[in-house]
Design a protein around this motif. Structure first.
Motif, PDB file in Angstrom:
ATOM      1  N   UNK A   1       0.842  -1.194   0.000  1.00 15.92           N
ATOM      2  CA  UNK A   1       0.000   0.000   0.000  1.00 15.92           C
ATOM      3  C   UNK A   1       0.878   1.245   0.000  1.00 15.92           C
ATOM      4  N   UNK A   2       0.501   2.228  -0.775  1.00 17.27           N
ATOM      5  CA  UNK A   2       1.245   3.469  -0.897  1.00 17.27           C
ATOM      6  C   UNK A   2       0.920   4.375   0.279  1.00 17.27           C
ATOM      7  N   UNK A   3       1.953   4.816   1.007  1.00 17.90           N
ATOM      8  CA  UNK A   3       1.761   5.691   2.161  1.00 17.90           C
ATOM      9  C   UNK A   3       2.018   7.136   1.750  1.00 17.90           C
ATOM     10  N   UNK A   4       0.958   7.876   1.507  1.00 17.50           N
ATOM     11  CA  UNK A   4       1.081   9.292   1.140  1.00 17.50           C
ATOM     12  C   UNK A   4       0.252  10.150   2.088  1.00 17.50           C
ATOM     13  N   UNK A   5       0.175   9.727   3.346  1.00 14.57           N
ATOM     14  CA  UNK A   5      -0.628  10.446   4.332  1.00 14.57           C
ATOM     15  C   UNK A   5      -0.212  11.909   4.483  1.00 14.57           C
ATOM     16  N   UNK A   6       1.080  12.203   4.258  1.00 13.13           N
ATOM     17  CA  UNK A   6       1.555  13.580   4.389  1.00 13.13           C
ATOM     18  C   UNK A   6       1.176  14.445   3.189  1.00 13.13           C
ATOM     19  N   UNK A   7       0.693  13.828   2.129  1.00 14.87           N
ATOM     20  CA  UNK A   7       0.303  14.567   0.917  1.00 14.87           C
ATOM     21  C   UNK A   7      -1.171  14.942   1.004  1.00 14.87           C
ATOM     22  N   UNK A   8      -1.481  15.871   1.874  1.00 15.17           N
ATOM     23  CA  UNK A   8      -2.878  16.231   2.075  1.00 15.17           C
ATOM     24  C   UNK A   8      -3.289  17.367   1.145  1.00 15.17           C
ATOM     25  N   UNK A   9      -4.543  17.355   0.700  1.00 24.22           N
ATOM     26  CA  UNK A   9      -5.041  18.441  -0.141  1.00 24.22           C
ATOM     27  C   UNK A   9      -4.827  19.795   0.538  1.00 24.22           C
ATOM     28  N   UNK A  10      -4.606  20.796  -0.291  1.00 21.15           N
ATOM     29  CA  UNK A  10      -4.367  22.137   0.215  1.00 21.15           C
ATOM     30  C   UNK A  10      -2.898  22.539   0.172  1.00 21.15           C
ATOM     31  N   UNK A  11      -2.012  21.555  -0.011  1.00 22.07           N
ATOM     32  CA  UNK A  11      -0.585  21.892  -0.116  1.00 22.07           C
ATOM     33  C   UNK A  11      -0.377  22.806  -1.312  1.00 22.07           C
ATOM     34  N   UNK A  50       5.420  20.209  -8.263  1.00 19.60           N
ATOM     35  CA  UNK A  50       6.425  19.406  -7.557  1.00 19.60           C
ATOM     36  C   UNK A  50       6.778  20.072  -6.230  1.00 19.60           C
ATOM     37  N   UNK A  51       6.911  21.390  -6.229  1.00 20.94           N
ATOM     38  CA  UNK A  51       7.213  22.104  -4.979  1.00 20.94           C
ATOM     39  C   UNK A  51       6.078  21.976  -3.974  1.00 20.94           C
ATOM     40  N   UNK A  52       4.836  21.903  -4.466  1.00 22.06           N
ATOM     41  CA  UNK A  52       3.700  21.728  -3.557  1.00 22.06           C
ATOM     42  C   UNK A  52       3.806  20.402  -2.809  1.00 22.06           C
ATOM     43  N   UNK A  53       4.337  19.395  -3.473  1.00 24.86           N
ATOM     44  CA  UNK A  53       4.488  18.089  -2.819  1.00 24.86           C
ATOM     45  C   UNK A  53       5.588  18.116  -1.768  1.00 24.86           C
ATOM     46  N   UNK A  54       6.602  18.952  -1.990  1.00 27.71           N
ATOM     47  CA  UNK A  54       7.699  19.022  -1.023  1.00 27.71           C
ATOM     48  C   UNK A  54       8.286  17.646  -0.794  1.00 27.71           C
ATOM     49  N   UNK A  55       8.363  17.255   0.463  1.00 30.47           N
ATOM     50  CA  UNK A  55       8.927  15.941   0.809  1.00 30.47           C
ATOM     51  C   UNK A  55       7.852  14.977   1.312  1.00 30.47           C
ATOM     52  N   UNK A  56       6.621  15.143   0.836  1.00 27.52           N
ATOM     53  CA  UNK A  56       5.533  14.300   1.350  1.00 27.52           C
ATOM     54  C   UNK A  56       5.550  12.883   0.796  1.00 27.52           C
ATOM     55  N   UNK A  57       6.248  12.651  -0.314  1.00 34.34           N
ATOM     56  CA  UNK A  57       6.325  11.295  -0.866  1.00 34.34           C
ATOM     57  C   UNK A  57       7.441  10.515  -0.187  1.00 34.34           C
ATOM     58  N   UNK A  58       7.290   9.203  -0.068  1.00 35.56           N
ATOM     59  CA  UNK A  58       8.384   8.378   0.461  1.00 35.56           C
ATOM     60  C   UNK A  58       9.620   8.541  -0.424  1.00 35.56           C
ATOM     61  N   UNK A  59      10.824   8.374   0.126  1.00 43.36           N
ATOM     62  CA  UNK A  59      12.059   8.589  -0.640  1.00 43.36           C
ATOM     63  C   UNK A  59      12.187   7.732  -1.897  1.00 43.36           C
ATOM     64  N   UNK A  60      11.548   6.558  -1.928  1.00 45.69           N
ATOM     65  CA  UNK A  60      11.660   5.686  -3.101  1.00 45.69           C
ATOM     66  C   UNK A  60      10.609   5.993  -4.172  1.00 45.69           C
ATOM     67  N   UNK A  61       9.824   7.054  -3.964  1.00 43.71           N
ATOM     68  CA  UNK A  61       8.772   7.438  -4.914  1.00 43.71           C
ATOM     69  C   UNK A  61       9.040   8.840  -5.453  1.00 43.71           C
ATOM     70  N   UNK A  89      -5.269  19.428  -5.029  1.00 45.35           N
ATOM     71  CA  UNK A  89      -6.708  19.321  -4.782  1.00 45.35           C
ATOM     72  C   UNK A  89      -7.099  17.986  -4.173  1.00 45.35           C
ATOM     73  N   UNK A  90      -6.396  16.917  -4.575  1.00 43.98           N
ATOM     74  CA  UNK A  90      -6.782  15.602  -4.073  1.00 43.98           C
ATOM     75  C   UNK A  90      -5.747  14.546  -4.375  1.00 43.98           C
ATOM     76  N   UNK A  91      -5.796  13.498  -3.578  1.00 43.68           N
ATOM     77  CA  UNK A  91      -4.943  12.328  -3.757  1.00 43.68           C
ATOM     78  C   UNK A  91      -5.870  11.136  -3.929  1.00 43.68           C
ATOM     79  N   UNK A  92      -5.744  10.459  -5.070  1.00 44.77           N
ATOM     80  CA  UNK A  92      -6.618   9.337  -5.399  1.00 44.77           C
ATOM     81  C   UNK A  92      -5.725   8.146  -5.732  1.00 44.77           C
ATOM     82  N   UNK A  93      -5.327   7.404  -4.717  1.00 46.96           N
ATOM     83  CA  UNK A  93      -4.384   6.315  -4.926  1.00 46.96           C
ATOM     84  C   UNK A  93      -3.053   6.886  -5.363  1.00 46.96           C
ATOM     85  N   UNK A  94      -2.621   6.536  -6.586  1.00 48.98           N
ATOM     86  CA  UNK A  94      -1.357   7.060  -7.116  1.00 48.98           C
ATOM     87  C   UNK A  94      -1.525   8.377  -7.859  1.00 48.98           C
ATOM     88  N   UNK A  95      -2.762   8.829  -8.080  1.00 47.61           N
ATOM     89  CA  UNK A  95      -3.018  10.056  -8.829  1.00 47.61           C
ATOM     90  C   UNK A  95      -3.081  11.268  -7.905  1.00 47.61           C
TER      91      UNK A  95
END
Length: 125
Positions: A1-11, A50-61, A89-95
């Motif tokens: 399972x992909x852990x992107x909990x830190x990638x919340x909408x509004x970033x 990309x800057x909006x995401x910052x470091x919210x993705x795991x290092x291997x992603x 605006x949103x995180x939908x699985x990998x999208x």
């Protein structure tokens, strides 16, 4: 399972550019006038996303652009400073879904809906 909990909408992320000849439609081959070319507008939107995401993705992603709906509404001449602001605006699985606005001062230069997809960084190594 992909852990992107830190990638919340509004970033939010921003990117700024002072237009040079290399950024123009004439230089990029997307037209024959010396104003900010649409391909460069898109690159600025992607940079802000990309800057909006910052470091919210795991290092291997990482994320790659996959879908764009861009409305380029106004010209920006050489020397103009343009800024893009992207909002997750949103995180939908990998999208990852973004909205972005590009401005020159108070003028909206472009508006964009942008989708990025989360992928394994190793695929690009």
């Amino acid at each position: 399972m992909l852990d992107v909990d830190d990638c919340s909408p509004g970033r939010r992320g921003t990117a700024t550019l002072t237009v040079t000849y290399d950024d123009t439609a004439a230089a990029l081959g997307s037209g024959d006038v010396e104003v900010l070319g649409t391909p460069r507008v898109l690159a600025l939107v992607e940079e802000a996303s990309v800057r909006a995401l910052g470091d919210c993705l795991p290092p291997d992603k990482t994320s790659v652009g996959s879908v764009v709906e861009l409305q380029h509404r106004a010209p920006s001449r050489i020397g103009a400073e343009v800024s893009a602001e992207a909002v997750l605006l949103g995180v939908h699985g990998r999208r990852l879904e973004f909205s972005a606005r590009v401005t020159e001062g108070e003028t909206e230069v472009a508006h964009c809906r942008h989708r990025r997809v989360i992928v394994d960084r190793a695929r690009f190594g």
